[in-house]
Design a protein around this motif. Structure first.
Motif, PDB file in Angstrom:
ATOM      1  N   PRO A 154     -27.148 -95.886 -18.070  1.00 11.37           N
ATOM      2  CA  PRO A 154     -26.855 -95.230 -19.347  1.00 11.37           C
ATOM      3  C   PRO A 154     -25.435 -94.681 -19.363  1.00 11.37           C
ATOM      4  N   ASN A 155     -24.900 -94.566 -20.558  1.00 11.43           N
ATOM      5  CA  ASN A 155     -23.568 -93.990 -20.726  1.00 11.43           C
ATOM      6  C   ASN A 155     -23.698 -92.470 -20.700  1.00 11.43           C
ATOM      7  N   ILE A 156     -23.380 -91.869 -19.574  1.00 11.22           N
ATOM      8  CA  ILE A 156     -23.524 -90.425 -19.417  1.00 11.22           C
ATOM      9  C   ILE A 156     -22.321 -89.685 -19.994  1.00 11.22           C
ATOM     10  N   THR A 157     -21.147 -90.265 -19.839  1.00 13.44           N
ATOM     11  CA  THR A 157     -19.911 -89.592 -20.241  1.00 13.44           C
ATOM     12  C   THR A 157     -19.897 -89.231 -21.721  1.00 13.44           C
ATOM     13  N   ASP A 158     -20.262 -90.183 -22.578  1.00 10.87           N
ATOM     14  CA  ASP A 158     -20.197 -89.968 -24.027  1.00 10.87           C
ATOM     15  C   ASP A 158     -21.519 -89.476 -24.621  1.00 10.87           C
ATOM     16  N   SER A 159     -22.540 -89.378 -23.808  1.00 11.04           N
ATOM     17  CA  SER A 159     -23.873 -89.059 -24.310  1.00 11.04           C
ATOM     18  C   SER A 159     -24.003 -87.592 -24.715  1.00 11.04           C
ATOM     19  N   ILE A 160     -24.868 -87.339 -25.713  1.00 16.53           N
ATOM     20  CA  ILE A 160     -25.170 -85.954 -26.077  1.00 16.53           C
ATOM     21  C   ILE A 160     -25.955 -85.278 -24.955  1.00 16.53           C
ATOM     22  N   TRP A 161     -26.498 -86.058 -24.043  1.00 16.13           N
ATOM     23  CA  TRP A 161     -27.173 -85.491 -22.872  1.00 16.13           C
ATOM     24  C   TRP A 161     -26.205 -84.610 -22.089  1.00 16.13           C
ATOM     25  N   THR A 162     -24.959 -85.026 -22.010  1.00 16.92           N
ATOM     26  CA  THR A 162     -23.937 -84.237 -21.325  1.00 16.92           C
ATOM     27  C   THR A 162     -23.425 -83.111 -22.218  1.00 16.92           C
ATOM     28  N   LYS A 163     -23.220 -83.417 -23.480  1.00 13.59           N
ATOM     29  CA  LYS A 163     -22.625 -82.453 -24.411  1.00 13.59           C
ATOM     30  C   LYS A 163     -23.495 -81.220 -24.611  1.00 13.59           C
ATOM     31  N   TRP A 187     -36.908 -83.884 -23.363  1.00 17.11           N
ATOM     32  CA  TRP A 187     -35.521 -83.419 -23.435  1.00 17.11           C
ATOM     33  C   TRP A 187     -35.132 -83.128 -24.883  1.00 17.11           C
ATOM     34  N   VAL A 188     -35.551 -83.995 -25.795  1.00 17.62           N
ATOM     35  CA  VAL A 188     -35.231 -83.798 -27.210  1.00 17.62           C
ATOM     36  C   VAL A 188     -35.862 -82.509 -27.723  1.00 17.62           C
ATOM     37  N   GLN A 189     -37.085 -82.231 -27.302  1.00 14.04           N
ATOM     38  CA  GLN A 189     -37.744 -80.990 -27.706  1.00 14.04           C
ATOM     39  C   GLN A 189     -37.002 -79.779 -27.154  1.00 14.04           C
ATOM     40  N   ASP A 190     -36.528 -79.891 -25.917  1.00 11.51           N
ATOM     41  CA  ASP A 190     -35.752 -78.790 -25.335  1.00 11.51           C
ATOM     42  C   ASP A 190     -34.404 -78.638 -26.036  1.00 11.51           C
ATOM     43  N   LEU A 191     -33.867 -79.714 -26.551  1.00 10.98           N
ATOM     44  CA  LEU A 191     -32.596 -79.643 -27.269  1.00 10.98           C
ATOM     45  C   LEU A 191     -32.731 -78.779 -28.524  1.00 10.98           C
ATOM     46  N   PHE A 192     -33.802 -78.981 -29.274  1.00  9.09           N
ATOM     47  CA  PHE A 192     -33.977 -78.251 -30.529  1.00  9.09           C
ATOM     48  C   PHE A 192     -34.711 -76.924 -30.344  1.00  9.09           C
ATOM     49  N   GLY A 193     -35.355 -76.734 -29.204  1.00  9.31           N
ATOM     50  CA  GLY A 193     -35.965 -75.445 -28.901  1.00  9.31           C
ATOM     51  C   GLY A 193     -36.954 -74.983 -29.954  1.00  9.31           C
ATOM     52  N   GLN A 197     -39.063 -81.936 -36.010  1.00 12.01           N
ATOM     53  CA  GLN A 197     -39.973 -83.038 -35.694  1.00 12.01           C
ATOM     54  C   GLN A 197     -40.221 -83.925 -36.909  1.00 12.01           C
ATOM     55  N   LYS A 198     -40.183 -83.330 -38.089  1.00 11.77           N
ATOM     56  CA  LYS A 198     -40.375 -84.126 -39.304  1.00 11.77           C
ATOM     57  C   LYS A 198     -39.217 -85.102 -39.492  1.00 11.77           C
ATOM     58  N   LEU A 199     -38.010 -84.659 -39.146  1.00 11.77           N
ATOM     59  CA  LEU A 199     -36.856 -85.549 -39.248  1.00 11.77           C
ATOM     60  C   LEU A 199     -36.883 -86.625 -38.172  1.00 11.77           C
ATOM     61  N   MET A 200     -37.602 -86.348 -37.083  1.00 17.64           N
ATOM     62  CA  MET A 200     -37.649 -87.302 -35.984  1.00 17.64           C
ATOM     63  C   MET A 200     -38.678 -88.399 -36.211  1.00 17.64           C
ATOM     64  N   VAL A 229     -31.300 -89.713 -32.398  1.00 18.14           N
ATOM     65  CA  VAL A 229     -31.118 -88.278 -32.187  1.00 18.14           C
ATOM     66  C   VAL A 229     -29.759 -87.846 -32.742  1.00 18.14           C
ATOM     67  N   ILE A 230     -28.738 -88.670 -32.527  1.00 17.81           N
ATOM     68  CA  ILE A 230     -27.407 -88.385 -33.077  1.00 17.81           C
ATOM     69  C   ILE A 230     -27.466 -88.349 -34.600  1.00 17.81           C
ATOM     70  N   TYR A 231     -28.224 -89.275 -35.173  1.00 19.59           N
ATOM     71  CA  TYR A 231     -28.374 -89.339 -36.631  1.00 19.59           C
ATOM     72  C   TYR A 231     -29.007 -88.054 -37.169  1.00 19.59           C
ATOM     73  N   VAL A 232     -30.047 -87.566 -36.492  1.00 15.88           N
ATOM     74  CA  VAL A 232     -30.712 -86.333 -36.920  1.00 15.88           C
ATOM     75  C   VAL A 232     -29.765 -85.140 -36.787  1.00 15.88           C
ATOM     76  N   LEU A 233     -29.003 -85.089 -35.710  1.00 12.81           N
ATOM     77  CA  LEU A 233     -28.035 -84.000 -35.537  1.00 12.81           C
ATOM     78  C   LEU A 233     -26.987 -84.017 -36.649  1.00 12.81           C
ATOM     79  N   ASP A 234     -26.559 -85.201 -37.043  1.00 14.66           N
ATOM     80  CA  ASP A 234     -25.593 -85.316 -38.140  1.00 14.66           C
ATOM     81  C   ASP A 234     -26.189 -84.782 -39.445  1.00 14.66           C
TER      82      ASP A 234
END
Length: 242
Positions: A50-59, A116-122, A129-132, A153-158
């Motif tokens: 996976p692309n870790i450098t550009d991923s929101i996982w890192t951000k 991880w996604v659930q932990d992102l939005f807390g 979850q409705k947007l997901m 996930v990027i789309y939902v964040l946008d």
């Protein structure tokens, strides 16, 4: 001497003819079975990562770790949780009509675990979850673990970032009130029903079962921000929300 030279050249010509014949056989076999060979090669694991450098996982890792620590404090965490970011193994085997491996954008091949996604939005996960709700193509199961494609996930964040700037969201957002007897913002029952997306009967039941804290001033019931957070971070509530 002349005879030996003739034998040498004759042997050399035989070897050349044999090599030519062998080359033609190999070439014909390659033409016939090259697609099958490439397909089999694609079946073997590659070094794709996976692309870790550009991923929101890192951000957003600091936010995720903070919410994960809250889960740990609530006992809603274990060491065997799935890898948070992986490369979609299905992308390894996708070939075009000519048998060539298809190159996917990293946002598509990057997979983020649902945990991880659930932990992102807390605490906002129940609403987000409705947007997901996504197409089947954006949900991937790997070893019975649910993953989201990072592109979604990027789309939902946008979407959330755009809505945060909109007038309508600021109008609809419940605004905490302040009461002198309480040193923190409070919410009305109407606010809580909107935040938790529940009906009045459910809210009343939560109070009666001591699952949701509240304060009563005469006939008026109010909820502090702490009441809301204690309820949202309750392991029972989080399990029902997942």
């Amino acid at each position: 001497m002349t005879r030996n030279r003739e034998l040498y050249f004759e042997a050399f010509h035989v070897e050349i003819r044999f090599m030519g014949y062998l080359f033609r056989v190999i070439f014909q076999l390659w033409q016939q079975y090259s697609n099958d060979f490439l397909y089999l090669c694609a079946k073997f694991p590659s070094m794709s990562k996976p692309n870790i450098t550009d991923s929101i996982w890192t951000k957003y890792q600091s936010i995720v770790e903070e919410n994960k620590n809250r889960r740990k404090q609530k006992g809603d965490w274990n060491e065997d949780e799935a890898d948070e970011l992986i490369y979609d193994p299905n992308c390894e085997n996708d070939l075009d009509e000519e048998g060539n491996r298809i190159s996917f954008p990293w946002q598509y091949s990057n997979l983020l675990s649902a945990r991880w996604v659930q932990d992102l939005f807390g605490v906002d996960w129940r609403a987000v979850q409705k947007l997901m709700s996504v197409n089947d193509g954006d949900l991937v199961f790997v070893d019975d673990v649910l993953y989201y494609r990072e592109q979604h996930v990027i789309y939902v964040l946008d979407i959330l970032q755009t809505l945060a700037k909109s007038t309508i969201v600021n109008v609809l957002r419940p605004i905490p009130q302040v009461i002198k007897e309480i040193d923190e913002p409070i919410y009305t029952s109407k606010d809580m029903m909107r935040i938790l997306n529940v009906k009045e009967t459910t809210l009343s039941k939560l109070r009666a079962n001591f699952e949701l804290g509240y304060t009563k001033f005469g006939d008026k019931i109010v909820y502090t921000h702490k009441d809301l957070m204690d309820f949202v971070f309750n392991p029972k509530y989080r399990n029902e929300a997942v």
